[in-house]
Design a protein around this motif. Structure first.
Motif, PDB file in Angstrom:
ATOM      1  N   LYS A   1       0.824  -1.215   0.000  1.00 46.17           N
ATOM      2  CA  LYS A   1       0.000   0.000   0.000  1.00 46.17           C
ATOM      3  C   LYS A   1       0.857   1.264   0.000  1.00 46.17           C
ATOM      4  N   LEU A   2       2.015   1.201   0.657  1.00 45.73           N
ATOM      5  CA  LEU A   2       2.912   2.357   0.677  1.00 45.73           C
ATOM      6  C   LEU A   2       3.492   2.653  -0.699  1.00 45.73           C
ATOM      7  N   LEU A   3       3.674   1.620  -1.515  1.00 44.75           N
ATOM      8  CA  LEU A   3       4.344   1.775  -2.808  1.00 44.75           C
ATOM      9  C   LEU A   3       3.400   1.766  -4.004  1.00 44.75           C
ATOM     10  N   LEU A   4       2.095   1.691  -3.756  1.00 49.31           N
ATOM     11  CA  LEU A   4       1.149   1.679  -4.877  1.00 49.31           C
ATOM     12  C   LEU A   4       1.257   2.969  -5.688  1.00 49.31           C
ATOM     13  N   PRO A   5       1.369   2.873  -6.999  1.00 48.19           N
ATOM     14  CA  PRO A   5       1.340   4.080  -7.835  1.00 48.19           C
ATOM     15  C   PRO A   5       0.010   4.813  -7.664  1.00 48.19           C
TER      16      PRO A   5
ATOM     17  N   LYS B   1      -4.542   3.593  -7.320  1.00 48.06           N
ATOM     18  CA  LYS B   1      -5.226   3.582  -6.026  1.00 48.06           C
ATOM     19  C   LYS B   1      -6.743   3.638  -6.124  1.00 48.06           C
ATOM     20  N   GLU B   2      -7.270   4.139  -7.242  1.00 53.24           N
ATOM     21  CA  GLU B   2      -8.724   4.215  -7.387  1.00 53.24           C
ATOM     22  C   GLU B   2      -9.319   2.958  -8.020  1.00 53.24           C
TER      23      GLU B   2
ATOM     24  N   GLN C   1      -8.324  -0.594  -4.019  1.00 57.22           N
ATOM     25  CA  GLN C   1      -9.057   0.152  -3.001  1.00 57.22           C
ATOM     26  C   GLN C   1      -9.437  -0.746  -1.824  1.00 57.22           C
ATOM     27  N   ARG C   2      -9.810  -1.981  -2.143  1.00 58.26           N
ATOM     28  CA  ARG C   2     -10.253  -2.906  -1.084  1.00 58.26           C
ATOM     29  C   ARG C   2      -9.137  -3.257  -0.109  1.00 58.26           C
ATOM     30  N   LEU C   3      -7.900  -3.017  -0.505  1.00 57.25           N
ATOM     31  CA  LEU C   3      -6.778  -3.335   0.379  1.00 57.25           C
ATOM     32  C   LEU C   3      -6.754  -2.447   1.624  1.00 57.25           C
TER      33      LEU C   3
ATOM     34  N   PRO D   1      -7.300  -9.922  -2.106  1.00 58.29           N
ATOM     35  CA  PRO D   1      -7.195  -9.899  -3.573  1.00 58.29           C
ATOM     36  C   PRO D   1      -6.773 -11.244  -4.149  1.00 58.29           C
ATOM     37  N   LEU D   2      -7.221 -11.512  -5.365  1.00 57.20           N
ATOM     38  CA  LEU D   2      -6.691 -12.641  -6.128  1.00 57.20           C
ATOM     39  C   LEU D   2      -5.235 -12.352  -6.491  1.00 57.20           C
ATOM     40  N   GLN D   3      -4.490 -13.400  -6.798  1.00 59.02           N
ATOM     41  CA  GLN D   3      -3.065 -13.222  -7.106  1.00 59.02           C
ATOM     42  C   GLN D   3      -2.866 -12.485  -8.445  1.00 59.02           C
TER      43      GLN D   3
END
Length: 578
Positions: free
Chosen positions: A381-385, A389-390, A395-397, A519-521
């Motif tokens: 989550k810290l490194l998500l571009p 994120k939308e 988002q569910r993370l 999430p799925l892989q």
């Protein structure tokens, strides 16, 4: 209990010359069972370990003329696991990678995180003929099973790791690597400390002669110290829907906490307090008023439906060397790479929003045909571009947040008598489970001193406290559990040294309504995949969940081979035009 009785549960065979012609002989056998690991561990990049000498710590010197006890391991034989449906299913999935057609052009797959999820992903991709490049931010393998050696040569770990028979993908992995003998199986029991009877334990013993679930039912019925007969009857009636409803019922209980479910089913609060407080903390480091009931039901389903499901084993030494290095050796033997001290700074994107490369802290860019994030969810989550994120998948993370946990190691100046060669449920307000590693683990054996490894949980209120505060609180709890051997002022057993390993974000906190957020892989971003025990798979956030997630991730990449090759060719064509 005599001293022989205390040590008899320790699976020891020892002989020590006392005085004159007197000899103490102790021969002990253990009925040990294999079990897969509950993930007691830490975050790959956020966990840290500290060693601060206790103000009252002492250093022991061997006394002249005194012979140490000779400790010889006598563990239980490996149980029969190969005939279970889950083991066969896991074995088939493993074999599918080895049997798959060799790729004409192997994929280069860049994987972030060398915990068990990342190692598993890389291992099975290599088995399928591809080239994984595994990047680990720290200088140690293992992630949540990492461990370090101190200046005295003693190991201290991120968590207390137990391997259950009910975790078939881990068991298959050991077999595939040829290291089955590194699991030390213990007797088929669950052992609980009795805070209201200091120094005593209550056991749930699973008889070998009975099949599942009868052996589990027998273990519950035979224990009259923790549960009364009315408690057992009400609990059994409450569990009937879960036994009859199967997986669909289990998944439907995700919206309830353990305490809410128990009350809804008419199970007395006493059952929750006596058994499920300890079990909740062992499974997810939180109490029953927070934990999703689905987590408990998944564990009970595995433990009760497989004869050896609840059997436990300890690894015979430190996890980085005894478990992780054989995986690394296997990966490298097939052409893969494993790089330590390779921290990812940024996920670089192409114009179409797909991954271009992983940018490392040292400025290097690592490119591949596919990319995997096998770090804890909090790191991802810290490194998500920003432009990802939308996307609903990401988002569910937000709902998935790592739970704090603390692992404590205390070396004492003597051998504690009131212990077992097994995992022990402490049933104390601050401690989850513990073990005397000086008798449970070959590499840590010490005939003269005990080393208790303890999981301090729930830890949210303690994670920012000093090591000395945590040690003092731990000693207070141990003094209540073992008043004959341990006191808070150390007038009895004295601390030689200790280590405290804090993990601010460990496995994801399994509170109600988290299951739909896993999430799925295979992500919606072409060529980008996830692995980790928080991703969608049928086991708990555990070592088993991590290994299975890696296999599912590798399977998704192998299935997407043609797509990934086509993407690579398109990129090359575009680059040649420019």
């Amino acid at each position: 209990m005599t001293i022989g009785g205390f040590v008899s549960a320790a699976n020891l065979s020892c002989q020590s010359t006392l005085t004159g012609n007197q000899t103490l002989r102790c021969g002990f056998l253990n009925n040990s069972v294999k079990t897969n690991a509950l993930a007691f561990g830490g975050c790959e990049s956020m966990g840290h370990s500290l060693r601060i000498p206790h103000t009252k710590a002492i250093r022991l010197r061997p006394r002249k003329g005194v012979s140490p006890l000779q400790v010889v391991c006598m563990d239980f034989p490996r149980p029969e696991l190969e005939n279970t449906v889950n083991f066969l299913e896991a074995a088939y999935l493993s074999s599918s990678f080895r049997a798959s057609a060799r790729p004409s052009k192997p994929l280069t797959v860049v994987i972030a995180g060398a915990g068990l999820a990342g190692l598993s992903t890389a291992k099975y991709l290599a088995d399928a003929g591809h080239k994984p490049i595994l990047l680990e931010s720290r200088d140690v393998l293992g992630g949540k099973v990492a461990a370090w050696k101190d200046n005295d040569g003693d190991w201290y770990e991120t968590g207390l790791h137990i391997f259950f028979g009910a975790y078939p993908n881990v068991q298959n992995l050991f077999g595939e690597l040829g290291i089955d003998d590194r699991l030390q199986w213990k007797e088929h029991s669950m052992i609980f400390a009795m805070p209201n009877k200091p120094g005593e334990f209550s056991r749930f013993d699973f008889p070998e002669v009975l099949p599942a679930p009868l052996n589990g039912i027998w273990a519950i019925l035979k224990n009259n110290e923790m549960l009364t007969w009315p408690d057992k009857v009400k609990f059994a009636i409450g569990l009937l829907p879960a036994m009859l409803g199967g997986q669909a019922y289990v998944e439907a209980q995700d919206g309830l906490t353990v305490k809410e479910w128990m009350r809804k089913q008419g199970v007395p609060d006493r059952v929750t307090d006596e058994v499920f407080v300890a079990m909740s903390k062992a499974l997810n480091f939180i109490n029953p008023d927070e934990l999703s009931m689905q987590c408990i039901l998944i564990a009970l389903n595995r433990f009760l439906q497989e004869k050896n499901g609840s059997k436990m084993a300890f690894l015979d030494g430190n996890p980085p060397e005894r478990l992780c290095m054989p995986i690394v050796d296997h990966i490298q033997s097939l052409g893969g790479e494993v790089r330590l001290n390779s921290r990812i700074q940024k996920i670089e994107l192409n114009n179409d929003g797909t991954v271009k490369s992983f940018l490392l802290n040292n400025g290097n860019m690592i490119e591949g045909d596919a990319y995997v994030f096998a770090t804890p969810v909090d790191i991802l989550k810290l490194l998500l571009p920003e432009n990802w994120k939308e996307i609903p998948y990401f988002q569910r993370l937000k709902k998935l947040v790592g739970v704090p946990v603390i692992n404590v190691h205390i070396w004492f100046d003597r051998k504690l008598k009131n212990t077992y060669d097994h995992l022990l449920f402490s049933r104390s307000p601050l401690l989850s489970v513990y073990a005397d590693m000086s008798v449970t683990c070959k590499e840590y054996y010490n005939p003269n001193q005990s080393m208790l490894e303890l999981v301090f949980a729930p830890a949210e209120e303690w994670i920012s406290r000093s090591d000395s505060d945590i040690i003092d609180a731990t000693m207070n709890e141990l003094a209540r559990l073992f008043p004959d051997e341990i006191s808070t002022d150390q007038s009895k057993a004295k601390i030689v040294k200790y280590h405290v390993v804090k993990t601010p974000r460990s496995v994801y906190k399994t509170v109600p309504d988290c299951e739909p957020c896993r999430p799925l892989q295979r992500s919606p971003i072409e060529g980008f995949y996830l692995a980790g025990d928080y991703t969608k798979q049928k086991y708990l956030a555990s070592m088993e969940g991590a290994v299975l997630s890696g296999k599912l991730c590798a399977q998704a990449i192998v299935q997407d081979y043609e797509l990934l090759i086509a993407r690579g060719q398109t990129r090359l064509a575009q680059a040649s035009v420019y």
